[in-house]
Design an enzyme around this catalytic site. Structure first.
Site, short mmCIF file in Angstrom:
data_model
loop_
_atom_site.label_atom_id
_atom_site.label_comp_id
_atom_site.label_asym_id
_atom_site.label_seq_id
_atom_site.Cartn_x
_atom_site.Cartn_y
_atom_site.Cartn_z
N ASN A 208 2.05 9.32 -6.70
CA ASN A 208 1.56 9.17 -8.08
C ASN A 208 2.01 10.35 -8.94
O ASN A 208 2.39 10.16 -10.11
CB ASN A 208 0.04 9.06 -8.10
CG ASN A 208 -0.44 7.62 -8.00
OD1 ASN A 208 0.33 6.70 -8.31
ND2 ASN A 208 -1.67 7.43 -7.58
N GLU B 179 -5.87 3.75 -2.42
CA GLU B 179 -4.70 3.33 -1.66
C GLU B 179 -5.06 2.86 -0.25
O GLU B 179 -4.21 2.68 0.60
CB GLU B 179 -3.69 4.49 -1.56
CG GLU B 179 -4.10 5.62 -0.66
CD GLU B 179 -4.98 6.68 -1.35
OE1 GLU B 179 -5.04 7.79 -0.85
OE2 GLU B 179 -5.59 6.35 -2.40
N ASP C 261 0.92 1.89 -9.24
CA ASP C 261 0.28 0.56 -9.15
C ASP C 261 1.26 -0.46 -8.58
O ASP C 261 0.87 -1.34 -7.79
CB ASP C 261 -0.17 0.12 -10.54
CG ASP C 261 -1.38 0.90 -11.04
OD1 ASP C 261 -2.01 1.59 -10.21
OD2 ASP C 261 -1.68 0.83 -12.25
N ASP D 33 -4.09 3.15 5.05
CA ASP D 33 -3.83 3.63 3.70
C ASP D 33 -2.41 4.16 3.62
O ASP D 33 -1.72 4.33 4.62
CB ASP D 33 -4.86 4.66 3.23
CG ASP D 33 -4.71 6.01 3.90
OD1 ASP D 33 -3.83 6.15 4.79
OD2 ASP D 33 -5.44 6.94 3.55
#
Length: 523
Positions: free
Chosen positions: A391, A427, A400, A383
């Site tokens: 974010n 993620e 994204d 991840d």
């Protein structure tokens, strides 16, 4: 990269090929049409051959009858001349015998319908006596071919010459003549019987032939004596250059041949026969067009019928093929829609990687395959480090985009067709590596880590200043009794170790850490 959704080892009978319906339909329709045309052609060929064979038999019968009639006609006249010649040679023909000879000649002419008249000429070719009451006036016949023939030949055989016009009344006759000798065997004159050409014309008319048919009587050298239809200009012309005399008669005295006539150029089936007793040839011919008229009519009707049937089959085939094409088009559209739905159902819309649904199906297949082949199966869980901070700093839209970039890096490192890159959630990503041991999994994991760093995606919330990933690897050989959940948990535990050890690294699961696999800290 295409992902197998089934295990090929499970296919017991192999993939069945789909019947190419459109091609099969076209071939069937073409085969039916060609078969109909072929059968029509064979039937017409057989019918044509039969009609020609029947015509040949009829032609042989006709020429046989003509030859017999011609031979009888000349033989009767020959016998009359022979008896008269013997009498004249024995008794001579003085003035006292002339009245008696005239009456005898006249009676013989009345007895034979084919005779135009009987004539006696002296050695100078002058008339001595005839079957007519009055002697003709004129220069005589010394210039005639038949007279010269007997003057130069001592043979007592009858001679048949080319057709001439009688100097008695201008009628066309065929001369049959004999040499007359005196008591010392010297040439004394010629005895002539004129055979009416009209006699043969009437005889020819008794037979039924078509308008373009023909019949003729000729000398063996090709000189035409009589013909139906009668054309005066053709009498005495030669047929020697025609096929009958050049090709057929030299090899056989009788037979049939399809010949183009020299006289009028019409193609006819000629039946021909050479007489045995006299140097004469008879021939009867029917035009090819007349012989094949019934066949031509039948061929036209049959061709029209078959043509209509072929047209009907063609129209039906066109409609059927059109329907098949529509069906194939609809099927292709449905297949494309199904593939699209399959893609939506099995792949992540943001990253294009496989989703958890496809991941679970692939795990089930690879567990079975690995157990059968005793091959290693590896899983990489990874991840994005500090993605929540990313974010918060840049927003979800940029987040994204970051996910898509990382997904691209992961996918680029999956070189084999069997390798499966998965967006596991948020993620977090997974890479399933069939037939790969732990060492191989670590190599690929390290490659992914470097490729992500190589993208240099700015991340102010990360100690490195760019986006990085942490990766955990786990590998084992399936036994057939393994748990998919445990397999994922152990790879996930290895990921936890990588994050716990400082992130931006690859870790493998230590067995002593298995008990702590479910404990997570802030990532």
């Amino acid at each position: 990269m295409p992902i197998p959704l089934h295990d090929p080892q499970h296919d017991s009978g192999g993939t069945l090929k789909r019947l190419p319906l459109l091609k099969a339909a076209v071939l069937f329709i073409v085969a039916v049409c060609l078969s109909l045309v072929g059968l029509l052609y064979l039937q017409l060929q057989q019918s044509r051959s039969h009609d020609l064979e029947q015509a040949q038999v009829a032609s042989e019968n006709l020429t046989r009858a003509m030859a017999q009639q011609a031979e009888d006609t000349f033989m009767k006249a020959d016998l009359v001349l022979s008896s008269l010649a013997d009498w004249l040679q024995a008794d001579s023909y003085g003035a006292a015998q002339l009245p008696r000879l005239q009456k005898t000649f006249a009676r013989r002419v009345l007895a034979l319908n084919q005779l135009h008249g009987i004539f006696l000429f002296d050695r100078q070719g002058q008339w001595v006596v005839t079957s007519f009451e009055a002697l003709p006036r004129g220069k005589g016949v010394a210039d005639r071919d038949y007279f010269k023939f007997h003057e130069q030949n001592t043979s007592s055989q009858a001679h048949i010459g080319p057709a001439i016009r009688s100097r008695e009344n201008g009628e066309w006759i065929i001369p049959l003549s004999k040499r007359v000798n005196d008591r010392n065997g010297k040439f004394a004159g010629v005895l002539l019987a004129g055979i009416k050409m009209s006699y043969f014309d009437q005889f020819f008319k008794s037979f039924s032939i078509d308008d373009n048919g023909s019949m003729f009587l000729a000398l063996t050298d090709g000189t035409l004596l009589a013909r139906r239809p009668f054309v005066e200009a053709q009498i005495g012309s030669t047929l020697a250059q025609g096929e009958s005399f050049q090709k057929w008669l030299p090899s056989a005295s009788s037979g049939n041949a399809m010949v183009t006539a020299v006289v009028d150029g019409v193609v006819r089936l000629h039946g021909y026969r050479q007489l045995d007793a006299y140097p004469l040839v008879v021939s009867a011919a029917s035009s090819q067009a007349a012989i094949l008229k019934h066949w031509s009519d039948t061929a036209f009707q049959s061709s029209v019928i078959v043509g209509l049937v072929v047209l009907g089959v063609g129209l039906f085939g066109w409609v059927f093929i059109h329907q098949v094409r529509n069906g194939e088009r609809i099927e292709a559209d449905l297949r494309a829609a199904q593939e699209t739905l399959e893609l939506i159902a099995t792949h992540d819309s943001l990253t294009g990687l496989a989703n958890r649904r496809l991941f679970e199906r692939a795990l089930d297949i690879e567990f079975g395959r690995g157990a059968r082949l005793a091959s290693s199966l590896s899983l990489i869980m990874l991840d994005i480090d500090f993605f929540k901070r990313y974010n918060d700093a840049y927003g979800h839209v940029v987040g994204d985009h970051c996910l898509a970039e990382v997904a691209g890096a992961v996918q680029a490192c999956c070189q084999r067709k069997a390798d499966l890159a998965v967006r596991y959630g948020g993620e977090e990503f997974a890479v399933l590596l069939p037939n790969t041991d732990l060492r191989g999994a670590m190599v690929i994991a390290e490659e992914i880590r470097r490729k992500v760093m190589g993208k240099n995606i700015t991340h102010t919330g990360s100690p490195t200043g760019c986006v990085t990933v942490s990766l955990g690897c786990y590998s084992f050989v399936p036994s057939g009794r393994d748990s998919i959940e445990v397999f994922i948990e152990r790879a996930d535990a290895a990921l936890y170790q990588a994050k716990h050890s400082g992130r931006n690294r690859v870790a493998v699961l230590s067995m002593e850490d298995v008990g702590d696999a479910l404990m997570r800290s802030d990532r």
